[in-house]
Design a protein around this motif. Structure first.
Motif, short mmCIF file in Angstrom:
data_model
loop_
_atom_site.label_atom_id
_atom_site.label_comp_id
_atom_site.label_asym_id
_atom_site.label_seq_id
_atom_site.Cartn_x
_atom_site.Cartn_y
_atom_site.Cartn_z
N GLY A 108 0.84 -1.21 0.00
CA GLY A 108 0.00 0.00 0.00
C GLY A 108 0.86 1.24 0.00
O GLY A 108 1.57 1.50 0.98
N ILE A 109 0.82 2.02 -1.08
CA ILE A 109 1.70 3.17 -1.18
C ILE A 109 1.35 4.25 -0.17
O ILE A 109 2.23 4.95 0.34
N GLU A 110 0.08 4.40 0.16
CA GLU A 110 -0.28 5.39 1.19
C GLU A 110 0.27 4.99 2.55
O GLU A 110 0.74 5.83 3.32
N ARG A 111 0.24 3.70 2.83
CA ARG A 111 0.81 3.19 4.08
C ARG A 111 2.31 3.42 4.11
O ARG A 111 2.88 3.83 5.14
N ILE A 112 2.98 3.17 3.00
CA ILE A 112 4.43 3.39 2.91
C ILE A 112 4.74 4.87 3.12
O ILE A 112 5.67 5.22 3.87
N GLU A 113 4.01 5.74 2.45
CA GLU A 113 4.25 7.18 2.59
C GLU A 113 4.10 7.64 4.03
O GLU A 113 4.94 8.37 4.56
N SER A 114 3.03 7.21 4.67
CA SER A 114 2.79 7.61 6.05
C SER A 114 3.93 7.15 6.96
O SER A 114 4.42 7.91 7.81
N TYR A 115 4.37 5.93 6.75
CA TYR A 115 5.47 5.40 7.57
C TYR A 115 6.75 6.19 7.34
O TYR A 115 7.45 6.57 8.29
N LEU A 116 7.07 6.46 6.08
CA LEU A 116 8.32 7.15 5.76
C LEU A 116 8.32 8.60 6.23
O LEU A 116 9.36 9.10 6.69
N LEU A 117 7.20 9.27 6.14
CA LEU A 117 7.16 10.65 6.63
C LEU A 117 7.36 10.68 8.15
O LEU A 117 8.02 11.58 8.68
N GLY A 118 6.82 9.70 8.85
CA GLY A 118 7.05 9.61 10.29
C GLY A 118 8.49 9.28 10.60
O GLY A 118 9.09 9.86 11.53
N LEU A 119 9.07 8.36 9.84
CA LEU A 119 10.45 7.95 10.10
C LEU A 119 11.42 9.09 9.81
O LEU A 119 12.37 9.32 10.58
N THR A 120 11.21 9.81 8.72
CA THR A 120 12.14 10.90 8.39
C THR A 120 11.94 12.09 9.32
O THR A 120 12.89 12.85 9.56
N GLU A 121 10.76 12.27 9.86
CA GLU A 121 10.57 13.34 10.85
C GLU A 121 11.34 12.99 12.13
O GLU A 121 11.97 13.87 12.75
N TYR A 122 11.30 11.72 12.50
CA TYR A 122 12.08 11.27 13.66
C TYR A 122 13.57 11.50 13.41
O TYR A 122 14.30 11.97 14.30
N LEU A 123 14.02 11.19 12.21
CA LEU A 123 15.41 11.44 11.83
C LEU A 123 15.75 12.92 11.88
O LEU A 123 16.80 13.32 12.42
N ALA A 124 14.87 13.75 11.32
CA ALA A 124 15.12 15.19 11.29
C ALA A 124 15.24 15.76 12.70
O ALA A 124 16.11 16.59 12.98
N GLU A 125 14.37 15.33 13.59
CA GLU A 125 14.42 15.81 14.97
C GLU A 125 15.74 15.41 15.63
O GLU A 125 16.36 16.20 16.36
N GLY A 126 16.19 14.19 15.36
CA GLY A 126 17.46 13.74 15.93
C GLY A 126 18.64 14.51 15.39
O GLY A 126 19.59 14.82 16.14
N LEU A 127 18.62 14.84 14.11
CA LEU A 127 19.71 15.63 13.51
C LEU A 127 19.75 17.03 14.10
O LEU A 127 20.83 17.56 14.42
N ARG A 128 18.59 17.66 14.25
CA ARG A 128 18.54 19.00 14.85
C ARG A 128 19.12 18.97 16.27
O ARG A 128 19.87 19.86 16.67
N GLU A 168 5.82 19.29 1.82
CA GLU A 168 7.15 19.50 1.23
C GLU A 168 8.17 18.46 1.66
O GLU A 168 9.24 18.35 1.07
N ALA A 169 7.84 17.68 2.69
CA ALA A 169 8.75 16.65 3.19
C ALA A 169 8.65 15.41 2.32
O ALA A 169 7.62 15.12 1.71
N SER A 170 9.75 14.64 2.29
CA SER A 170 9.79 13.42 1.48
C SER A 170 10.54 12.35 2.25
O SER A 170 10.75 12.46 3.46
N ALA A 171 10.97 11.32 1.53
CA ALA A 171 11.76 10.25 2.14
C ALA A 171 13.25 10.54 2.09
O ALA A 171 14.07 9.68 2.44
#
Length: 373
Positions: free
Chosen positions: A283-303, A317-320
């Motif tokens: 399911g591409i919508e499921r994949i997108e939702s997961y990846l946006l959450g995962l990359t937000e977690y990554l972004a917070e850690g980098l900051r 505007e966010a992506s994988a």
């Protein structure tokens, strides 16, 4: 996601692989599908050819399903550049026409349009500002001689996700063709060519689609098909009958298949089909939702570690893809440091680029963050 999906990717046994914006690793189903073709071809030669062609049509249907198209609007090409060049070279240009793009596009979406200068066509580039492309800057370059706006779905060097719907609506109102290089988003993010009013799209399989290199999807909308002249023409570009091959008639095949000039990359198509099945069944919508959450977690850690985020994290505007810099360390040094710890990323434009997929985990992101200085 879950362990069943993760188990389909042997790369996870050796590496923390976060480089899908470069080359995605093949899953077990893709490998098995390609191996099956090799075994059939070695043992039976041409006997399975009719079955291979039926399977290619199945892949065409699955590719269409992924992007909201019709199967007859899909052609298989060698790579993204091949598809974009087919569009650029096939239009009926006039001196004084122009094409609008961005100055941060991957070269695959620049050179096919740049070479049109020999036909009197101007290429105009909107500027990236702080990792973003403002639509006002893009639209300000348009005038009554603009024939095409072409952008990447996601920008390779920043991870910026373009607002395809807004650009498509702008183009349709002005009868401008909208062409998309989709390779950095397709397979990770949802896309619908008709909803977003996309006229043509090209994407190789080897990044977020998780397929092999050397096989790409080209979409040409039905409304555009007869306006693009095939410039590379071969025996499968036309309607053919094996008993009448010497009855030479330049009658193009129906649909986008006319842009396939000869024998298909059958093993590539087989691998692409298996990759599409995996993505669509998940399911591409499921994949997108997961990846946006995962990359937000990554972004917070980098900051939190003092890294400067180049990638926009604004909604829409966010992506994988997450790109960042550090005031003391070069991106190439950071990339090498991670590779020594079997964490695979890349560096582009002086930025560290991290691009996970749906089998990656937060635990892997934690390991990456711990490994960064």
């Amino acid at each position: 996601m879950n362990e069943r999906i993760r188990a389909l990717f042997p790369v996870t046994r050796e590496y923390i692989y976060l480089n899908h914006a470069a080359i995605g690793p093949l899953s077990t189903p893709v490998v098995k599908a390609m191996q099956a073709y090799l075994i059939e071809a070695s043992r039976e030669g041409s006997l399975k050819w009719p079955i291979w062609m039926k399977e290619a049509e199945g892949a065409r249907q699955r590719a269409a399903q992924l992007i909201g198209a019709q199967p007859h609007e899909i052609a298989f090409m060698r790579n993204t550049s091949d598809g974009l060049a087919a569009i650029a070279n096939g239009l009926d240009w006039r001196p004084g026409d122009n094409v609008v793009a961005c100055d941060c596009e991957f070269p695959a979406n620049i050179y096919p349009w740049m070479r049109l200068a020999t036909r009197g066509v101007e290429l105009r580039l909107a500027h990236e500002r702080d990792g973003r492309i403002a639509l006002d800057d893009l639209f300000a370059l348009v005038d009554d001689r603009t024939r095409v706006i072409t952008v990447s779905f996601v920008q390779f060097g920043s991870g910026f996700r373009m607002d395809l719907g807004a650009i498509g609506a702008f183009c349709r109102e002005r009868r401008i063709l909208f062409v998309v290089d989709a390779i950095q988003g397709l397979g990770a993010l949802s896309l619908d060519v008709h909803r977003d009013r996309i006229d043509a799209l090209s994407a190789d399989a080897h990044k977020f689609l998780l397929g092999p290199e050397g096989i790409a999807i080209l979409f040409i909308s039905e409304r555009l098909l007869d306006r693009i002249e095939p410039t590379v023409v071969g025996w499968t570009s036309v309607k053919y009958d094996f008993d009448r091959l010497l009855d030479y008639r330049l009658e193009y095949r129906d649909g986008a298949a006319r842009f396939e000039p000869g024998s298909l990359n059958t093993i590539g198509v087989r691998g692409l089909r298996a990759a599409l099945d995996l993505l669509l069944d998940t399911g591409i919508e499921r994949i997108e939702s997961y990846l946006l959450g995962l990359t937000e977690y990554l972004a917070e850690g980098l900051r939190a570690k003092g890294y400067h985020l180049v990638s926009s994290r604004r909604p829409g505007e966010a992506s994988a893809i997450v790109c960042c810099t550090h005031e003391r360390y070069r991106a190439s040094e950071l990339c090498q440091r991670l590779a020594e710890r079997r964490i695979i990323t890349s560096h582009r434009l002086g930025r560290l680029r991290i691009s996970p997929h749906f089998y990656n985990t937060r635990e892997e992101i934690d390991v990456l963050l711990d490994a960064l200085p």
